[in-house]
Each structure stands twice: as structure tokens, then as C-alpha cells.
Design a protein around this motif. Sequence first.
Motif, PDB file in Angstrom:
ATOM      1  N   MET A 155      10.442  22.625  45.504  1.00 24.31           N
ATOM      2  CA  MET A 155       9.294  21.885  45.423  1.00 24.31           C
ATOM      3  C   MET A 155       9.622  20.404  45.745  1.00 24.31           C
ATOM      4  O   MET A 155       8.442  19.893  46.035  1.00 24.31           O
ATOM      5  N   CYS A 156      10.892  20.146  45.426  1.00 27.43           N
ATOM      6  CA  CYS A 156      10.902  18.621  45.663  1.00 27.43           C
ATOM      7  C   CYS A 156      11.225  18.297  47.320  1.00 27.43           C
ATOM      8  O   CYS A 156      11.757  17.270  47.332  1.00 27.43           O
ATOM      9  N   ARG A 157      11.154  19.282  47.819  1.00 25.01           N
ATOM     10  CA  ARG A 157      11.257  19.113  49.282  1.00 25.01           C
ATOM     11  C   ARG A 157       9.989  19.212  50.065  1.00 25.01           C
ATOM     12  O   ARG A 157       9.261  19.995  49.652  1.00 25.01           O
ATOM     13  N   PRO A 158       9.790  18.313  50.858  1.00 18.71           N
ATOM     14  CA  PRO A 158       8.278  18.242  51.620  1.00 18.71           C
ATOM     15  C   PRO A 158       8.260  19.521  52.734  1.00 18.71           C
ATOM     16  O   PRO A 158       8.261  19.402  53.878  1.00 18.71           O
ATOM     17  N   VAL A 180       6.929  13.944  48.023  1.00 20.35           N
ATOM     18  CA  VAL A 180       8.352  14.234  47.821  1.00 20.35           C
ATOM     19  C   VAL A 180       9.149  13.766  49.214  1.00 20.35           C
ATOM     20  O   VAL A 180      10.241  13.740  49.153  1.00 20.35           O
ATOM     21  N   ALA A 183       9.532  24.514  35.813  1.00 17.67           N
ATOM     22  CA  ALA A 183      11.076  24.529  36.124  1.00 17.67           C
ATOM     23  C   ALA A 183      11.715  24.445  34.747  1.00 17.67           C
ATOM     24  O   ALA A 183      11.550  23.649  33.828  1.00 17.67           O
ATOM     25  N   ASP A 190      18.931  12.756  37.839  1.00 14.02           N
ATOM     26  CA  ASP A 190      19.048  13.456  36.238  1.00 14.02           C
ATOM     27  C   ASP A 190      20.510  13.894  36.046  1.00 14.02           C
ATOM     28  O   ASP A 190      20.792  14.596  36.428  1.00 14.02           O
ATOM     29  N   SER A 208       8.793  13.829  39.774  1.00 13.35           N
ATOM     30  CA  SER A 208       9.124  14.467  41.099  1.00 13.35           C
ATOM     31  C   SER A 208       8.016  15.304  41.509  1.00 13.35           C
ATOM     32  O   SER A 208       8.049  16.050  42.396  1.00 13.35           O
ATOM     33  N   PHE A 237      18.980  16.986  40.353  1.00 14.99           N
ATOM     34  CA  PHE A 237      19.145  17.530  39.071  1.00 14.99           C
ATOM     35  C   PHE A 237      20.504  17.963  38.908  1.00 14.99           C
ATOM     36  O   PHE A 237      20.995  18.799  39.385  1.00 14.99           O
ATOM     37  N   VAL A 261      15.638  13.310  44.589  1.00 15.55           N
ATOM     38  CA  VAL A 261      15.903  13.754  43.368  1.00 15.55           C
ATOM     39  C   VAL A 261      17.008  14.470  43.269  1.00 15.55           C
ATOM     40  O   VAL A 261      17.397  15.438  44.382  1.00 15.55           O
ATOM     41  N   LEU A 274      12.718  23.715  42.103  1.00 15.42           N
ATOM     42  CA  LEU A 274      13.306  22.515  42.738  1.00 15.42           C
ATOM     43  C   LEU A 274      13.265  22.756  44.254  1.00 15.42           C
ATOM     44  O   LEU A 274      13.291  21.650  45.079  1.00 15.42           O
ATOM     45  N   ALA A 332      22.439  14.894  49.652  1.00 14.05           N
ATOM     46  CA  ALA A 332      21.214  15.838  50.162  1.00 14.05           C
ATOM     47  C   ALA A 332      19.915  14.891  49.736  1.00 14.05           C
ATOM     48  O   ALA A 332      18.710  14.895  50.314  1.00 14.05           O
ATOM     49  N   ALA A 333      20.279  14.160  48.696  1.00 15.15           N
ATOM     50  CA  ALA A 333      18.986  13.344  48.053  1.00 15.15           C
ATOM     51  C   ALA A 333      18.689  12.085  48.776  1.00 15.15           C
ATOM     52  O   ALA A 333      17.600  11.512  48.793  1.00 15.15           O
ATOM     53  N   LYS A 371      10.810  15.612  35.899  1.00 13.40           N
ATOM     54  CA  LYS A 371      10.019  16.735  36.663  1.00 13.40           C
ATOM     55  C   LYS A 371       8.837  16.288  36.734  1.00 13.40           C
ATOM     56  O   LYS A 371       8.220  16.620  37.939  1.00 13.40           O
TER      57      LYS A 371
END
Lengths: 269, 273
Positions: free
Chosen positions: B100-103, A96, B270, A181, A71, A103, A101, B98, A169-170, A68
Motif C-alpha cells: 500500500m506504500c505504492r500508488p 504515496v 502492518a 525506518d 505513510s 522499512f 518509504v 507494504l 526502489a524508494a 506507518k
Amino acid sequence: MAQILLDSIDKRFKVYERPDGKWGLIKGAFMRKVRSVQALDGIGFQIGEGELVGYIGPNGAGKSTTVKIMSGILTPDCGICEIGGRVPWKDRVKHVSEIGVVFGQRSQLWWDVPVSDSFSLLKDIYDIPETQYQERLRELTNALNIAEFLKIPARQLSLGQRMRCEIIAALLHRPKILFLDEPTIGLDAVSKLALRAFLKEENKRSGVTVLLTTHDMDDIEALCSRVMVIGRGRLLYDGALCGLKERYAAKDRQNIDEIIAAMYEDMAL
Amino acid sequence: MRKTVRACLSLFRISLAENFQYRTSALSGVVTNLVWCFIEAAAFGVFFKYAVNAGFSGGLTLAQTISYLWVREMLLMLLSYGINDELLTKITNGNVALEMCRPLDLYWHWFSRITAGKVAGFLMRGVICFLIAFLIPGGYGARLPASFSSFLVFLPSVFCAFLLGNAYEMLVTAIRTNTTWGDGPMHMMMLLPKVLSGSVLPLQLLPDFLQLVLLLQPFAGIIDIPARLYIGSMAPSEAWFGMSMQLFWSLTFIILGKWVMSRRLKSIVAQGG
Ligand SMILES: Nc1ncnc2c1ncn2[C@@H]1O[C@H](COP(=O)(O)OP(=O)(O)OP(=O)(O)O)[C@@H](O)[C@H]1O
Ligand SMILES: [Mg+2]
């Protein structure tokens, strides 16, 4: 210079506890006991471009917390973290857009719409040109064999089917770095093998750096030349998997899980 | 910037398509709205009959009031009891982190998602209910706008009402990301526009000495101002004022919402994993 650099990262979490005893329930309404848990205790390591690294450790060791932080969705209390020359949580959006990422225990797909809609949304979010997107999508759907559930909403997929979509998607935007993860959670044997083969291939071809946490030692054996072991928030081992095996293998211990269990025991985790 | 706009439009399109699937619930919604609003219109009919006999002269005529009620019914989708379900779930189970993992710009993304839900409800429930209401006999149904120019200013005013309603809901959403507070403050904040937008009672029927304040407060723009323009109790020549109020408050809520959100996102943790 290393692509990923962490140095003496600390992270504490506050947890609230209800007091024990007969009146605990009532007391808890007025005063909560605050305890602080040290999730990371001076973690530091470096990973170079194109490495495939396994990150293992017992439950609660701090693996997900590290991921986390890397990321950019969690800020450590202190320490240095630079990835591709950026501090993840300071330059979040730029950071990002270059990483991927997954999870394993959570979904980043959009629950109510067909998976293909989630993907095409990601195309716009990452600003992927249409032809590149189509090509990449075809490549990924073939590799992980999900063509048949593209039109199904994520909530109606089985765990393994969904995981495969999450992984795609990642990867759609061809990230330079991949944090996984527990990506193999819920995958059947065929999909697991397909994922491993795909990651290996992707790493060889495009030089993507991969950091993988998992409890499935076969993943590590198949993929990672380097493993890092973490326990109670500290880095305990960093090196080749065979090094660990040499140290902890014995006559009655040949199975990799047994070896790892012996190591955890030896390190008093 | 261009990227954000394109991603938001794409999100809007997808959520709209998704929302259009809920046809059955929209249909039952239409029936509910028709029944309730008809009862209310009939009650106002009775009220006006006795009140006028007793010498009452409020800000609106009976015909205007009934027309107001139906316009309100059409715009009612803009008000809800809580924030968007999907966002609320994400906030409570910690999946916000989560995203927030995307731009992406989380504020405008959520804004588009909320807007899609409301536009779908507005078209499938609000507008359809409004059109059917023209068929209701006995002077209790919907009526045409006061004039053609009233109608022309009504349309952009509805657009502004969406902007305003969503900007406010985004502010509430941003505040709700503070999970330790729970649902209480959210419900209180959502109740405010219900009363002050005119959804309970047309604002012009409230006492005279309150009128100025009622017009200037932020929530008039969600229902009351467009409705006034439709029924003609605000002349088309005054529309610029009504819409400036709507835009002013929208901007205020957007700035506040973005500010709260950017502060909150720094401290979001998170959970789990
Ligand atoms: N949001 C949180 N609040 C409080 N404590 C937390 C929080 N997240 C993690 N922790 C604690 O931090 C420690 C590390 O958790 P983490 O999730 O990183 O473990 P992990 O190595 O991923 O374990 P697992 O293999 O079970 O996934 C645990 O002791 C956990 O209880
Ligand atoms: Mg974990």
C-alpha cells in the motif's frame, strides 16, 4: 506552513494473550485475554520542507508506528496528520506517489525476479518517463554501487545488498519526502558511508525532506541537525543533537551511545 | 487509468517471464496430466460400454466425453487448491500493508499477477498436454473440435474462462486477507468451483433435472461452457448465451472482490517493524 504536521496522534493496538497457568493452553482456545497497548500517546511535531530529522527512541517506543501512519498504511485512533496538505490514509494513492518509504526489516522488492525488473515495474507504477528513469537509475546505482547485482533476484541477495536496492526502489521517482525506518540495518561500513553521503547530497540538491529512524547514533550524528526522541509513545525531546549531548554528557560518558543510554535511563524508559 | 493499465501489463509480462522459468515442473505436470486423463478416459470407455448396454443415454456420447476430458485437462490450471502462493505469503506475514506504500490499484495488480501465473501454466502445461494427447491411439486421445465454427467460438470462451476464474480467485484472496479466519474458508471456497465447473464430471452427465441450474451457476463458465462449445454439445449459435453467462459472473465477482478488498484494506494492520 510545515510540510509534515502531526498533532496529538493516538494509536492503540489490541493484543491477544493466552491465559497463564497449567490450563492456559486449553483455556486459551476458548477465551483470549484482550489487552490494549498504547503505541502512540499524543505524538505531535512539525517538519519543514528540506529538513533532515532523526527520530530515535528505545525498542517499542512507537517509531515504526509513526512512520506507518505517515505513510498512509495505518490509521491512527485520533489526532491530526497532514503531509503536504493531505491526510495520508484518506488520499492514499496521491499521497504515496509523492513519498518514498523504506522499512529496513521488510522487503518491498519483488522477491523472485531480477532487481532490475522490480525497478522497471516501479517506473511504470510511478509513470516515470524513460529518459528520466535511465538517468536516475544510473545515478543511484553508481551512488550505492549495486550495478553488479541488478540481474539477480532479490531473494538471492545478501541483507546489505538488498537494503541498498530497497533504498534505490524508494528513490527512483524522486519523492519529495523520504521516510526511512532503520535503513542502515545490515550495511557494511562502505555502504553506510555511501548512503549517508548520498542522502546528504540528495537533500542539498533536491531539497528532499528526510525522516530517519535508526539505532545507529553515527547515522544521526552524520546526517541530522535535528533529533526527536520518542519514548512510550510520547515525544520527549525535539531539538539539536548537541543539546542532548550537553545535557547528558559527563566525564565518563563521551561515547554517543553511552550518552543516549544515559538519556533513556534518565527519562525512565 | 492509463497508468494502471500500463503498470499491470508490465507486471503481467514480468511475471510471465518468471513463470516460464519453471520448465521442469511444467514438464512433470504434463506427464501427470497425460497419465491421469488417459486413465479417466479408459474408465469412461468401460462405463459407457456397460451403461449403454443397460439402456443409458446421457447428455453426451463417449467420443464427446473423452474430447471433453482432454479440454478440461487443458483448462485445469484455472482451478487450484488455494490462492496464489506469493499473495498468500504476503497476507500471512503482513507485507500486504507494504504494497500500500505504492500508488497502485492493488486489486488489478494482484489480478495481473494471478493471471500471469495461470497463463504460463496454461501454455506450458495445459496446451502442451492437449497437443500430445492427440497422439494417443485407440480413441482415448484428444479430438478435433466439432466443427470449425465450434473452434472459433471456443477461443473467446477460453478467454472469458480466464477472466471468470481469476475474478473468483481474487474474491477468495480478498476474503483471505482477513487473517484471523485462517485457511479454512479459503479451502472451502476453492472446492466449490472444482465440483461445479465440470472438472470432476462433465456437467451434462449429471441428472436432467439439474441441468438448468448447472448451466446458470457461476462456475460452469470456468470449464464446462468452453468444453461444450469445443465438443459441440453447445452449438456455435448458442455461444452468445454461454459467453454472456461467463461475462456476467466475471463482472459480479469483480465487483464483489473489489468491494471486499477496499473494505479489508482499511483495517489491515502492518505487523511488526
Ligand atoms: N501490529 C501490532 N499489534 C500489536 N501491537 C503492536 C503492533 N505493532 C506495534 N505494536 C506495539 O506498539 C509499540 C510500538 O511499536 P513500534 O514498532 O512502533 O516500535 P519501534 O519504536 O519501531 O521499536 P523498534 O526500535 O524496536 O523498531 C510496541 O509496544 C509494540 O509491541
Ligand atoms: Mg521499528
